[in-house]
Structures are given as structure tokens and as C-alpha cells.
Design a protein around this motif. Structure first.
Motif, mmCIF file in Angstrom:
data_model
loop_
_atom_site.group_PDB
_atom_site.id
_atom_site.type_symbol
_atom_site.label_atom_id
_atom_site.label_comp_id
_atom_site.label_asym_id
_atom_site.label_seq_id
_atom_site.Cartn_x
_atom_site.Cartn_y
_atom_site.Cartn_z
ATOM 1 N N LEU A 127 46.600 83.886 34.028
ATOM 2 C CA LEU A 127 45.621 83.134 33.505
ATOM 3 C C LEU A 127 44.374 84.178 33.328
ATOM 4 O O LEU A 127 43.152 83.842 32.731
ATOM 5 C CB LEU A 127 45.003 82.164 34.600
ATOM 6 N N GLY A 133 41.842 78.325 32.070
ATOM 7 C CA GLY A 133 42.231 78.298 33.163
ATOM 8 C C GLY A 133 43.659 77.517 33.104
ATOM 9 O O GLY A 133 44.042 77.128 32.344
ATOM 10 N N GLY A 134 44.123 77.230 34.357
ATOM 11 C CA GLY A 134 45.395 76.451 34.543
ATOM 12 C C GLY A 134 45.607 76.199 35.895
ATOM 13 O O GLY A 134 44.849 76.097 36.842
ATOM 14 N N GLN A 169 44.408 75.118 41.599
ATOM 15 C CA GLN A 169 44.144 75.056 40.137
ATOM 16 C C GLN A 169 42.897 75.621 39.757
ATOM 17 O O GLN A 169 41.909 75.726 40.758
ATOM 18 C CB GLN A 169 43.835 73.383 39.904
ATOM 19 N N PHE A 171 39.864 77.354 37.392
ATOM 20 C CA PHE A 171 39.286 77.412 36.118
ATOM 21 C C PHE A 171 37.789 78.241 36.202
ATOM 22 O O PHE A 171 37.433 78.812 37.341
ATOM 23 C CB PHE A 171 38.965 75.826 35.856
ATOM 24 N N SER A 194 42.223 69.291 37.007
ATOM 25 C CA SER A 194 42.679 69.524 35.404
ATOM 26 C C SER A 194 42.454 68.422 34.651
ATOM 27 O O SER A 194 42.078 68.388 33.284
ATOM 28 C CB SER A 194 44.177 69.905 35.561
ATOM 29 N N MET A 197 38.997 68.786 33.430
ATOM 30 C CA MET A 197 39.045 69.686 32.245
ATOM 31 C C MET A 197 39.613 68.971 30.801
ATOM 32 O O MET A 197 39.213 69.177 29.856
ATOM 33 C CB MET A 197 39.816 70.865 32.388
ATOM 34 N N PRO A 204 44.351 73.166 29.852
ATOM 35 C CA PRO A 204 44.864 74.224 30.905
ATOM 36 C C PRO A 204 46.315 74.586 30.834
ATOM 37 O O PRO A 204 47.030 73.887 30.349
ATOM 38 C CB PRO A 204 44.637 73.524 31.973
#
Length: 233
Positions: A127, A133-134, A169, A171, A194, A197, A204
Motif C-alpha cells: 500500500l 489504502g486497503g 485495515q 488508510f 473499508s 471509505m 481500497p
């Protein structure tokens, strides 16, 4: 990602774990002379890239102050919220003035103590240059069924593109803060970061996690978690 970006960790730990049927929040169940939350924190506490760990604690929590790790200089606390995303928001707000807008924030479940270091490394590496992000996740292995209102199978769902979400997670600070604030403003309950987002139109990335990174949800999970932690001794 610029070289000046920093990494922060958020752990929402205000839940009561009612599905466990025990007399304390599940993060305070002890395995090998350590609570679940201590094992979880141990996954991150010695990682040099983590600036601070922010943990959301309920004001009624009588267990957290008794843990030696609660006095660690790398840890700060924030008020716990009624819902997970409210706890995460409180933690993000506690980072105001500390975290930069483009800094990375990892959010990890308090009751997910079996995370290995390779998975954290992989999340950070994959990332690094992503704009959003993810999350760590695992592809679904089993045939998936959708039920109807009476508990019968309504249809079989194609599993090829389905993944089980895990944590951390990760971000960008400003984007995650805005996404969760927007969900709260619109009275929408988001079950993970997520989802917040995704509501904002972001996509993501899925980063391959690991099978042992399970979340303590039911009593049956304790056996698997203990087996993993025993191997780490």
C-alpha cells in the motif's frame, strides 16, 4: 507515499463481547498468562514504524488499568464509543495535531491476537504508493449460500470474487477521518473502515492476509487462538 509519512495504530477495544457468554469483555480473556488484548498489542508494540498506538477504552472498563502495558509510553487511550466506528473516530480525533493528513492509520481488532509480522509487512509494502489504502483479507474457500427469511437457501453465490475481510485495515488519516465523520453525520452504521471509505467512492485494495488471523468471536475460537499462540512461545 512521501518519506515523511508516519504510521499510527488504532485499536477499538470498548466492546463487551456479549456473544462469548463470559463474565468479562473478550479482550480480557487470558491465554498463556496474557490477556487477548496484550497479545494483540504485542503484534505491533516493537515495530519501529508505529509512532503511537491509540486504544479506545470504555469508561466502565475496570480491567485495562490493571494491565502493565497500559502504562507503556507508546500507548495513548481515547474514549470508547457505542459502536466500533464511533470508537475509531474518537481515536482518530485523539490524533489531531499529531498525525499528518497523509499519514497512514492502521485499525486492528482488539480480539485478533494471531496476526503475524509478515502480513503487516505485506500490508505496508503493497500500500506504500496507493492513494487510498486497503485491508488484509482472505479469498473465500467455501461455496457461499444466501439465505431467505425462513433460513432456507435462496441462492448459491459465486465465490470467485468474494473475500473475507480481516484487519489491520490501513488508510490515509484525513480520508479515513472524513469518511467516518460522514457516516456518523448521515446516521449510517459502518461495520469496518473499508465500508466507510467505499461509501465515499474510494476503492481500497485487497491485500492477502493469513488464515490464522482469526477474530475471537465465539468460545470455539479460543482453541484455535491458543494453538497458534502456543506455537509462538
Amino acid at each position: 507515499m512521501s518519506d515523511s509519512s508516519k504510521y499510527w495504530l488504532v485499536i477499538p477495544a470498548a466492546g463487551v463481547g456479549s456473544r462469548m457468554g463470559v463474565d468479562k469483555p473478550k479482550q480480557y480473556i487470558s491465554i498463556n498468562n496474557k490477556t487477548i488484548i496484550e497479545h494483540t498489542i504485542d503484534c505491533f508494540i516493537n515495530r519501529e514504524e508505529i509512532e503511537k498506538i491509540v486504544i479506545a477504552i470504555s469508561k466502565e472498563d475496570e480491567f485495562w488499568p490493571t494491565l502493565a502495558i497500559s502504562n507503556n509510553d507508546k500507548i495513548i487511550t481515547a474514549p470508547g464509543g457505542k459502536e466500533r466506528y464511533q470508537s475509531v473516530l474518537n481515536c482518530l480525533q485523539a490524533l489531531s495535531g499529531k498525525a499528518g493528513n497523509s499519514d497512514w492509520v492502521m485499525v486492528h481488532d482488539a480480539a485478533r491476537p494471531c496476526l503475524n509480522q509478515s502480513a503487516i509487512d505485506r500490508l505496508i509494502l503493497e500500500l506504500q504508493r496507493h492513494e487510498v489504502g486497503g485491508i488484509l483479507a482472505m479469498p473465500c474457500r467455501d461455496t457461499m449460500k444466501r439465505a431467505n427469511d425462513t433460513g432456507e437457501i435462496d441462492k448459491t453465490v459465486e465465490r470467485e470474487s468474494l473475500w473475507h475481510a480481516q484487519t489491520p485495515q490501513m488508510f490515509k488519516y484525513e480520508k479515513l477521518l472524513s469518511a467516518i465523520e460522514d457516516a456518523l453525520k448521515n446516521k449510517i452504521v459502518v461495520t469496518d473502515e473499508s465500508m466507510a471509505m467505499e461509501r465515499m467512492g474510494f476503492k481500497p485494495m485487497l491485500v492477502h492476509g493469513h488464515q490464522e488471523n482469526i477474530k475471537l468471536t465465539h468460545k470455539d475460537d479460543l482453541k484455535s487462538i491458543k494453538a497458534y499462540l502456543d506455537r509462538m512461545i
